[in-house]
Motif scaffolding. Sequence first.
Motif, mmCIF file in Angstrom:
data_model
loop_
_atom_site.group_PDB
_atom_site.id
_atom_site.type_symbol
_atom_site.label_atom_id
_atom_site.label_comp_id
_atom_site.label_asym_id
_atom_site.label_seq_id
_atom_site.Cartn_x
_atom_site.Cartn_y
_atom_site.Cartn_z
ATOM 1 N N ARG A 227 0.807 -1.221 0.000
ATOM 2 C CA ARG A 227 0.000 0.000 0.000
ATOM 3 C C ARG A 227 0.843 1.276 0.000
ATOM 4 N N LEU A 228 2.129 1.146 0.313
ATOM 5 C CA LEU A 228 2.972 2.339 0.390
ATOM 6 C C LEU A 228 3.911 2.496 -0.799
ATOM 7 N N GLY A 229 3.856 1.575 -1.762
ATOM 8 C CA GLY A 229 4.703 1.776 -2.927
ATOM 9 C C GLY A 229 5.130 0.502 -3.613
ATOM 10 N N VAL A 230 6.037 0.674 -4.583
ATOM 11 C CA VAL A 230 6.548 -0.424 -5.408
ATOM 12 C C VAL A 230 8.064 -0.337 -5.436
ATOM 13 N N ALA A 231 8.734 -1.482 -5.371
ATOM 14 C CA ALA A 231 10.191 -1.544 -5.506
ATOM 15 C C ALA A 231 10.537 -2.652 -6.496
ATOM 16 N N VAL A 232 11.501 -2.379 -7.372
ATOM 17 C CA VAL A 232 11.855 -3.317 -8.440
ATOM 18 C C VAL A 232 13.317 -3.723 -8.278
ATOM 19 N N SER A 233 13.582 -5.011 -8.392
ATOM 20 C CA SER A 233 14.942 -5.530 -8.260
ATOM 21 C C SER A 233 15.790 -5.164 -9.473
ATOM 22 N N GLU A 234 17.081 -5.425 -9.354
ATOM 23 C CA GLU A 234 17.949 -5.355 -10.525
ATOM 24 C C GLU A 234 17.558 -6.462 -11.505
ATOM 25 N N VAL A 235 17.816 -6.243 -12.774
ATOM 26 C CA VAL A 235 17.511 -7.244 -13.798
ATOM 27 C C VAL A 235 18.654 -8.251 -13.882
ATOM 28 N N VAL A 236 18.295 -9.536 -13.845
ATOM 29 C CA VAL A 236 19.277 -10.611 -14.003
ATOM 30 C C VAL A 236 19.141 -11.193 -15.400
ATOM 31 N N MET A 237 20.269 -11.381 -16.082
ATOM 32 C CA MET A 237 20.251 -11.983 -17.414
ATOM 33 C C MET A 237 20.859 -13.381 -17.339
ATOM 34 N N LEU A 238 20.172 -14.350 -17.927
ATOM 35 C CA LEU A 238 20.688 -15.716 -17.905
ATOM 36 C C LEU A 238 20.198 -16.489 -19.118
ATOM 37 N N ASP A 239 20.956 -17.520 -19.448
ATOM 38 C CA ASP A 239 20.580 -18.483 -20.480
ATOM 39 C C ASP A 239 20.220 -19.779 -19.766
ATOM 40 N N ILE A 240 19.146 -20.426 -20.180
ATOM 41 C CA ILE A 240 18.711 -21.659 -19.535
ATOM 42 C C ILE A 240 19.842 -22.686 -19.493
ATOM 43 N N LEU A 241 20.646 -22.747 -20.552
ATOM 44 C CA LEU A 241 21.725 -23.734 -20.621
ATOM 45 C C LEU A 241 22.782 -23.521 -19.552
ATOM 46 N N ASP A 242 22.868 -22.313 -19.011
ATOM 47 C CA ASP A 242 23.894 -21.997 -18.013
ATOM 48 C C ASP A 242 23.464 -22.317 -16.590
ATOM 49 N N VAL A 243 22.208 -22.653 -16.384
ATOM 50 C CA VAL A 243 21.718 -22.868 -15.008
ATOM 51 C C VAL A 243 21.027 -24.227 -14.887
ATOM 52 N N VAL A 244 21.549 -25.227 -15.595
ATOM 53 C CA VAL A 244 20.919 -26.547 -15.596
ATOM 54 C C VAL A 244 21.377 -27.344 -14.378
ATOM 55 N N THR A 245 20.422 -27.945 -13.705
ATOM 56 C CA THR A 245 20.709 -28.973 -12.715
ATOM 57 C C THR A 245 19.931 -30.216 -13.120
ATOM 58 N N THR A 246 20.191 -31.314 -12.453
ATOM 59 C CA THR A 246 19.569 -32.554 -12.899
ATOM 60 C C THR A 246 19.207 -33.438 -11.710
ATOM 61 N N ASP A 247 18.682 -34.598 -12.013
ATOM 62 C CA ASP A 247 18.379 -35.564 -10.958
ATOM 63 C C ASP A 247 19.685 -36.119 -10.396
ATOM 64 N N PRO A 248 19.660 -36.641 -9.182
ATOM 65 C CA PRO A 248 20.866 -37.291 -8.640
ATOM 66 C C PRO A 248 21.254 -38.490 -9.494
ATOM 67 N N PRO A 249 22.510 -38.884 -9.468
ATOM 68 C CA PRO A 249 22.923 -40.099 -10.185
ATOM 69 C C PRO A 249 22.083 -41.293 -9.757
ATOM 70 N N ALA A 250 21.851 -42.169 -10.714
ATOM 71 C CA ALA A 250 20.990 -43.329 -10.463
ATOM 72 C C ALA A 250 21.834 -44.578 -10.210
ATOM 73 N N ASP A 251 21.175 -45.610 -9.661
ATOM 74 C CA ASP A 251 21.776 -46.942 -9.498
ATOM 75 C C ASP A 251 23.090 -46.901 -8.711
ATOM 76 N N VAL A 252 23.112 -46.150 -7.620
ATOM 77 C CA VAL A 252 24.321 -46.070 -6.795
ATOM 78 C C VAL A 252 24.488 -47.379 -6.017
ATOM 79 N N THR A 253 25.642 -48.017 -6.164
ATOM 80 C CA THR A 253 25.941 -49.242 -5.425
ATOM 81 C C THR A 253 27.276 -49.073 -4.701
ATOM 82 N N VAL A 254 27.371 -49.671 -3.536
ATOM 83 C CA VAL A 254 28.605 -49.647 -2.744
ATOM 84 C C VAL A 254 28.930 -51.094 -2.383
#
Length: 418
Positions: A227-254
């Motif tokens: 109710r007292l105003g608006v504030a806007v963050s800095e703009v972040v630029m990114l490419d999807i390919l640069d921020v990829v994460t994935t599932d944990p490795p599968a079939d882990v055996t010890v």
Amino acid sequence: MLLLDAPGNTECPAQDICDSRALSSITRYMANTDNPGCGSTVLSWVSLTGNPAVISPQDPTLVIGSSLTATCSVNSDLHLKAEDLYWTLNGRRLPPESYKVLNGTTLSVALANLNGSRQQSGDNLVCHSRDGSILAGSCLYVGLPPEKPGNITCWSKNMKDLTCQWAPGTDGETYLHTNYTLKYKLRWYGRDNTCQEYRTAGQYSCHIPKDLALFTPYEIWVEASNRLGVAVSEVVMLDILDVVTTDPPADVTVSRVGDLEDQLSVRWSSPPALKDFLFQAKYQIQYRVEDSSEWKVVDDVGNQTSCRLAGLRPGTVYFVQVRCNPFGIYGSKKAGIWSDWSNPTAASTPRSDRVPGVCDPKSGEQNTTLRRELKQFFGWVKKHAYGCSNLSIKLYDQWRVWLQKSHKTRNQVGATRR
């Protein structure tokens, strides 16, 4: 006229008019309780042709530390005088010395140095008649304007979506309901888009599930408003390919490494979701003893999918986890983002059956023994220094375990000959 069931001077419980908006301009009701001063337990509805009273200003918004003078003007049809009125704030009766009679039907109240609202829906400032009935209410909003959000971080799970988190200014405490809106657009063209799925990865987060472009950078920002105003963050630029994460490795055996008392072999499979994409990967392993909460990390396993842990305690159960960092997807130069750890997998090292009471070599044999053991050490390094690089356990410690086994074997042979 407003009908009262049981007149009296006892105060009623606080009415959250700011949340329920119970006092409409046409129909008013009074929620009665067992408190004799509040009337009977029946919910009474009273239809009026006009407002019993009017509070001015209605629903004001103020900055912390401000002062306010509010007035309650009673409908003349009620035949009430200003002296018959009193004020409450969040159910607490305000002191009479803060009142001022402005005319026969108008009573004001002065509030100084206001604190932040106790509830984000607004504090309840209510005008009552002498018998405790509610004549009019106002929502009092006292707080701070938002500060611009910061620390925007984003990640894409298997290049199929995008999730972003941010940190609010002033830890999000503005005392007012503050909305956060994540917006994004393609850098060189396209219109602004608004994220819809909030709080998916925490209070200050949003998830974009689909319709994302690859090989084109995005502009991403967060808007905070109250109710007292608006504030806007800095703009972040990114490419999807640069921020990829994935599932944990599968079939882990010890598993054990033969009868070696100090080693375990760890194997796993690459994340299946990225098998059709051109990417590199690096892995980390962490392991701990069964009765310990402290994990030891093998920091750089490289891109191999197996590793041998050495220098472990004989006859001990270990829990092992593996995680993956996909990087270099389609030539991306960014480091990538680590996946979650795999579920713990357990295995135990073989028990030690070392023969106690082995004698030290005699003094005349020390030099010969030292040369022989140094030769054994360098030969052992050539044979065994493979697998995980940068292990936290020194090769020398591993060699000492091997050497003890050699001594055990030598003593057993000697005992047989005797």
